[in-house]
Design a protein around this motif. Structure first.
Motif, mmCIF file in Angstrom:
data_model
loop_
_atom_site.group_PDB
_atom_site.id
_atom_site.type_symbol
_atom_site.label_atom_id
_atom_site.label_comp_id
_atom_site.label_asym_id
_atom_site.label_seq_id
_atom_site.Cartn_x
_atom_site.Cartn_y
_atom_site.Cartn_z
ATOM 1 N N ASP A 299 4.903 3.063 -17.556
ATOM 2 C CA ASP A 299 4.474 3.563 -18.867
ATOM 3 C C ASP A 299 5.447 4.581 -19.454
ATOM 4 O OD1 ASP A 299 3.819 5.303 -16.881
ATOM 5 O OD2 ASP A 299 1.692 5.467 -17.392
ATOM 6 N N LEU B 263 6.041 -18.504 -7.713
ATOM 7 C CA LEU B 263 7.089 -17.587 -7.224
ATOM 8 C C LEU B 263 8.091 -18.340 -6.359
ATOM 9 C CD1 LEU B 263 5.211 -14.326 -6.215
ATOM 10 C CD2 LEU B 263 6.788 -14.664 -8.100
ATOM 11 N N PRO C 294 12.786 -6.974 -3.453
ATOM 12 C CA PRO C 294 12.845 -5.592 -3.945
ATOM 13 C C PRO C 294 14.262 -5.108 -4.257
ATOM 14 C CG PRO C 294 12.489 -5.624 -1.590
ATOM 15 C CD PRO C 294 12.440 -7.045 -2.035
ATOM 16 N N ASP D 267 5.878 -0.243 -7.143
ATOM 17 C CA ASP D 267 6.704 0.059 -5.981
ATOM 18 C C ASP D 267 7.758 -1.031 -5.909
ATOM 19 O OD1 ASP D 267 7.749 0.849 -3.639
ATOM 20 O OD2 ASP D 267 5.999 0.410 -2.405
ATOM 21 N N GLY E 62 8.585 -9.559 -3.856
ATOM 22 C CA GLY E 62 9.185 -9.978 -2.599
ATOM 23 C C GLY E 62 10.700 -9.882 -2.585
ATOM 24 N N LYS F 98 1.982 1.942 -12.027
ATOM 25 C CA LYS F 98 3.278 2.197 -11.410
ATOM 26 C C LYS F 98 3.634 1.010 -10.531
ATOM 27 C CE LYS F 98 1.483 5.992 -9.853
ATOM 28 N NZ LYS F 98 1.195 7.258 -9.180
ATOM 29 N N MET G 38 -1.025 8.553 -17.991
ATOM 30 C CA MET G 38 -0.335 7.941 -16.860
ATOM 31 C C MET G 38 -1.331 7.194 -15.991
ATOM 32 S SD MET G 38 2.042 9.819 -14.064
ATOM 33 C CE MET G 38 0.750 10.170 -12.906
ATOM 34 N N SER G 39 -0.919 6.048 -15.576
ATOM 35 C CA SER G 39 -1.783 5.276 -14.685
ATOM 36 C C SER G 39 -1.597 5.753 -13.254
ATOM 37 C CB SER G 39 -1.412 3.803 -14.798
ATOM 38 O OG SER G 39 -1.969 3.101 -13.724
ATOM 39 N N TRP G 40 -2.693 5.854 -12.503
ATOM 40 C CA TRP G 40 -2.604 6.351 -11.131
ATOM 41 C C TRP G 40 -2.453 5.220 -10.126
ATOM 42 C CZ3 TRP G 40 -1.394 11.147 -10.925
ATOM 43 C CH2 TRP G 40 -1.794 11.999 -11.948
ATOM 44 N N ARG G 41 -2.554 3.988 -10.620
ATOM 45 C CA ARG G 41 -2.493 2.856 -9.705
ATOM 46 C C ARG G 41 -1.035 2.478 -9.453
ATOM 47 N NH1 ARG G 41 -3.667 -2.683 -10.233
ATOM 48 N NH2 ARG G 41 -3.441 -2.548 -12.480
ATOM 49 N N THR G 42 -0.715 2.116 -8.236
ATOM 50 C CA THR G 42 0.628 1.630 -7.924
ATOM 51 C C THR G 42 0.514 0.211 -7.404
ATOM 52 O OG1 THR G 42 1.273 3.843 -7.289
ATOM 53 C CG2 THR G 42 2.743 2.086 -6.638
ATOM 54 N N ILE G 43 1.279 -0.694 -7.985
ATOM 55 C CA ILE G 43 1.225 -2.054 -7.454
ATOM 56 C C ILE G 43 2.472 -2.318 -6.624
ATOM 57 C CG2 ILE G 43 -0.350 -3.124 -9.094
ATOM 58 C CD1 ILE G 43 2.013 -3.978 -10.738
ATOM 59 N N ASP G 44 2.275 -3.073 -5.589
ATOM 60 C CA ASP G 44 3.360 -3.366 -4.652
ATOM 61 C C ASP G 44 4.149 -4.559 -5.179
ATOM 62 O OD1 ASP G 44 5.005 -3.746 -2.533
ATOM 63 O OD2 ASP G 44 3.496 -4.719 -1.278
ATOM 64 N N ARG G 45 5.420 -4.346 -5.454
ATOM 65 C CA ARG G 45 6.278 -5.462 -5.873
ATOM 66 C C ARG G 45 7.301 -5.767 -4.797
ATOM 67 N NH1 ARG G 45 3.962 -8.143 -9.468
ATOM 68 N NH2 ARG G 45 5.733 -8.680 -10.795
ATOM 69 N N ARG G 46 7.239 -5.030 -3.698
ATOM 70 C CA ARG G 46 8.272 -5.226 -2.666
ATOM 71 C C ARG G 46 7.979 -6.422 -1.789
ATOM 72 N NH1 ARG G 46 8.447 0.454 0.164
ATOM 73 N NH2 ARG G 46 9.813 -0.629 1.595
ATOM 74 N N THR G 47 6.704 -6.703 -1.649
ATOM 75 C CA THR G 47 6.352 -7.804 -0.760
ATOM 76 C C THR G 47 5.575 -8.857 -1.530
ATOM 77 O OG1 THR G 47 4.400 -6.548 -0.171
ATOM 78 C CG2 THR G 47 6.251 -6.421 1.347
ATOM 79 N N ALA G 48 5.669 -10.083 -1.092
ATOM 80 C CA ALA G 48 4.881 -11.168 -1.667
ATOM 81 C C ALA G 48 4.279 -11.928 -0.495
ATOM 82 C CB ALA G 48 5.760 -12.076 -2.512
#
Lengths: 192, 559
Positions: free
Chosen positions: B154, A58, B193, B144, B191, B142, A1-11
């Motif tokens: 994954d 985007l 979500p 968000d 952007g 992961k 499992m990867s421990w990194r979380t990427i933010d997709r909520r904001t741009a």
């Protein structure tokens, strides 16, 4: 499992990239009569957008979604399905190298090594001077001329590692002998 | 009804359903990921393949076809013969399961889905537990993707249920499959979500631990939870839910299938509408006003304390017993103001909150009328927010944010006599027409506005039965702590008149008595309050309450 979380909520504003100008939007609208639904115009619209911006930003995805009345994620879905569309900016000339079997057998691997060495960039990267980008593709449909590569839309056939110097310095290396199809430039008049 | 033959057994099934659904309804454990009866069929997971008899093009005879067919995409037709417990089917399941485990991390010990994960279940039942692949697994980060949801990319098996849900049910299409082939991922456009009012359902839909709820993340192991059948009080539609709880309280709410109302889904309001149950400022003991302050009281003394003043007010209203109000906890000088007697309005009012169950409303109404036949019965404050929202498949979120307005109305209509709407009640209270009132609340959010508080402050003997402290505390002569709906049992009548029972999940908070039980004791009834018993008594007078609607259970192996 990867421990990194990427933010997709904001741009962030600077990550949105350039948008489409009115002329491009108008051109896309002129394709509407050709297709039964607006959704169907997505592919030609992406070609037009990539021609105008060099890639699909985007902001362009959002604008296309608005224009074609689609959820923005549907545009992302199609953009990422086709390797032809870039989602980040690229150089003035893009080299597309075949990585498939025939080219590999005929010395494509050496061409790739030579190219990466000369340009100093990896796949999907751009040289610092903004001249070159490079990517590989599964097949360029020219196996009889293996190994082959594309510079923008021009096909270079039977390229060996030794030819790279000559090809790269040639200012006409992306010049098409045959005029480009007018398909995306001047849509034919259709009856309403 | 068509009949199909599975493994030599004839099964009668509903027409128009896929073979997979028929097999599940017949109790077969057919593995499947992408198929969901509420979504379109994509036949992409390849786990439900079965052998089927087809006409042989050479001989024209019915013959076992050489390849397997997706049973989720094959509609049942009369006489169709399929084989499920056969070697080719089993082999296919093993191969496919091995494929799903290629890149899936074996992180079940830290995965929230463990225990209710269909990758675990199917691997145990059908697949090899070990992988032959020695190469590194893909480790993608992961994501968000929304205020309530986290995507563990994954773990994803790309069944695309979540994507189809957003497209077809919510109609907002935030999610997409990006990339191609083995590089496929689920994603949102940065952007934009995942935040539609139904989004929580993607977490339930996910057959593995890819989409997880941030609120539930790392809180509990699912095998430590028990589930109670409940009905959501979030809106007037009465969405049926499972409350997952244990000794530590409620941990999450999941949809409970309901063919008439919410099908497989619930709104986020219903899903996250339990947080108030555990708010630390809940009222925990009854208090009565002594002097200026509210002082703690014992539950045992309440019936006597309440009945006497109420009866006194009632007696005071009738010519036979003036001065009965002297027993009130308030100065008698305030009591002479009852103007309503002449117009048929009693000086006693009972405000029946639409958060009460039908049974509780009935008991309270009966109590009020037994003390004072002219008692005014009031339908409590009905919270409304915005407009009804309807989604593409017909799922509706009602603007009315209470579960039982219709139930209370039905009871009021039946009982007749003086009744009032909440607004009328407030107007009359301002005029000082009431000498005593029993006000029930139970709303999850603050509901006492300044005009409400001002109007109710005019009532000399005010009993407030609510969950939280409010502006009414200053005016209340008696304050009674209420129990949240999770701590009670009963029925709610939804906006369409459908009567749905629900179970109690938690015991009432320490020091709190369930509303129904308290009303029962106020009425002088012996023993324990049982919603069903009360409902049966009600049904004798009101036929609407004779039948409750209980949705059918889903097939055990379906998900």
């Amino acid at each position: 499992m990867s421990w990194r979380t990427i933010d997709r909520r904001t741009a962030a504003e600077q990550d949105l990239g350039p948008g489409l100008n009115d002329a491009v939007k108008e051109k896309i609208r002129s394709f509407f009569p050709r297709y039964p639904t607006k959704r169907a115009v997505l592919l030609p619209a992406l070609h037009i957008a990539q021609d105008a911006l060099g890639y699909i930003s985007l902001r362009a995805m959002r604008e296309l979604a608005e224009l074609l009345e689609l959820p923005p994620s549907a545009v992302l879905d199609v953009v990422t399905f086709y390797t032809h569309f870039w989602t980040h900016s690229r150089g003035r000339k893009t080299i597309v190298l075949c990585r498939s079997l025939t080219c590999e057998l005929m010395g494509g691997g050496r061409v790739r090594e030579g190219l990466e060495q000369r340009l100093g960039i990896g796949e999907h990267e751009t040289t610092p001077d903004g001249q070159w980008s490079y990517m590989t593709e599964e097949c360029l449909a020219a196996c009889e001329h293996a190994p082959c590569l594309l510079i923008n839309e021009k096909l270079h056939k039977g390229v060996q590692a030794e030819d790279l110097d000559r090809i790269l310095v040639d200012p006409e290396n992306d010049h098409l002998d045959m005029p480009r199809s007018t398909l995306f430039d001047a849509p034919a008049e259709t009856k309403p | 009804m068509p009949k199909i033959i599975i493994d030599g057994h004839t099964i009668e099934c509903r027409s128009g359903i896929p073979v997979l659904q028929a097999a599940l309804e017949a109790g077969l454990a057919v593995p499947h990921y992408c198929y969901h009866p509420g979504l379109s069929v994509v036949a992409s997971c390849r786990l439900c393949l079965m052998e089927m008899k087809m006409p042989n093009p050479k001989t024209g005879q019915m013959d076992w076809a050489p390849k397997l067919f997706p049973s989720c995409q094959t509609p049942v037709r009369d006489g169709l013969e399929v084989r499920f417990r056969s070697d080719p089917v089993r082999e296919n399941q093993q191969h496919v399961m091995e494929y799903y485990l290629l890149n899936h991390p074996l992180d079940c010990p830290v995965c929230d889905k463990a225990g209710e994960c269909y990758l675990q279940d199917y691997t145990e039942a059908n697949g090899p537990a070990t992988s032959r692949m020695v190469e590194d697994k893909t480790k993608n980060p992961k994501k968000d993707i929304g205020p309530h949801t986290l995507l563990y990319q994954d773990r994803c098996v790309l069944c695309s249920r979540c994507v189809r849900f957003c497209d077809e049910i919510a109609g907002t299409g935030e999610l997409a499959v990006v990339g191609r082939g083995s590089r496929c991922e689920i994603d949102v456009l940065p952007g934009q979500p995942l935040e539609n009012p139904l989004q929580g359902n993607v977490v339930d839909l996910c057959p593995v631990g890819a989409l997880l709820d941030k609120g539930f993340l790392f809180k509990q192991r699912v095998w430590l939870l028990r589930s109670a059948r409940s009905v959501s009080p979030a809106d007037s539609r009465g969405q049926t839910i499972w409350i997952d709880y244990n000794e530590a309280g409620i941990h999450r709410i999941r949809p409970r299938y309901n063919e008439k109302i919410n099908e497989w889904w619930i709104s986020d309001e219903a899903r996250f509408g339990w947080k108030h149950v555990h708010r630390p400022d809940r009222l925990r003991q009854p208090r009565i006003r002594q002097g200026v302050a509210l002082q703690p009281a014992r539950w045992e003394e309440l019936p006597g304390l309440l009945r006497a003043p109420f009866a006194g007010v009632a007696a005071c209203a009738s010519p036979a017993g003036p001065g009965g109000g002297a027993r009130l906890a308030q100065p008698p000088s305030l009591l002479g103001r009852g103007q309503g007697e002449g117009q048929g309005i009693g000086p006693l009012a009972a405000v029946l909150s639409p958060m009460l169950t039908c049974e509780e409303a009935w008991l309270l109404a009966k109590l009020a009328r037994s003390l004072a036949p002219q008692a005014t019965l009031v339908l409590g404050h009905v919270p409304v927010s915005g407009h009804d929202q309807t989604y593409p498949n017909g799922f509706t979120i009602k603007a009315e944010k209470c579960p039982n307005r219709r139930g209370v109305e039905t009871i009021l209509q039946h009982l007749g006599g003086p009744t009032a709407s909440f607004q009328e009640f407030l107007a009359q209270a301002v005029e000082g027409r009431f000498r005593a009132a029993y006000v029930t609340g139970g709303y999850p959010d603050a509901w006492v506005t300044d005009p409400v508080a001002a109007a109710l402050a005019r009532i000399p003997f005010l009993v407030v039965h609510d969950l939280f402290p409010s502006a009414l505390d200053g005016a209340a002569a008696v304050q009674i702590p209420g129990a949240a709906w999770t701590e009670r049992e009963g029925t709610f009548m939804n906006c369409d008149g459908l009567l749905q029972p629900f179970e109690r999940a938690l015991p009432p908070l320490e020091g709190v008595k369930a509303d129904g039980q308290f009303f029962y004791e106020l009425l002088g009834q012996p023993g324990l309050f049982r919603a069903q018993t009360v409902r049966e008594t009600m049904a004798a007078e009101l036929p609407q309450f004779s039948e409750v609607f209980i949705p059918r259970d889903l097939p055990k192996r379906a998900h």
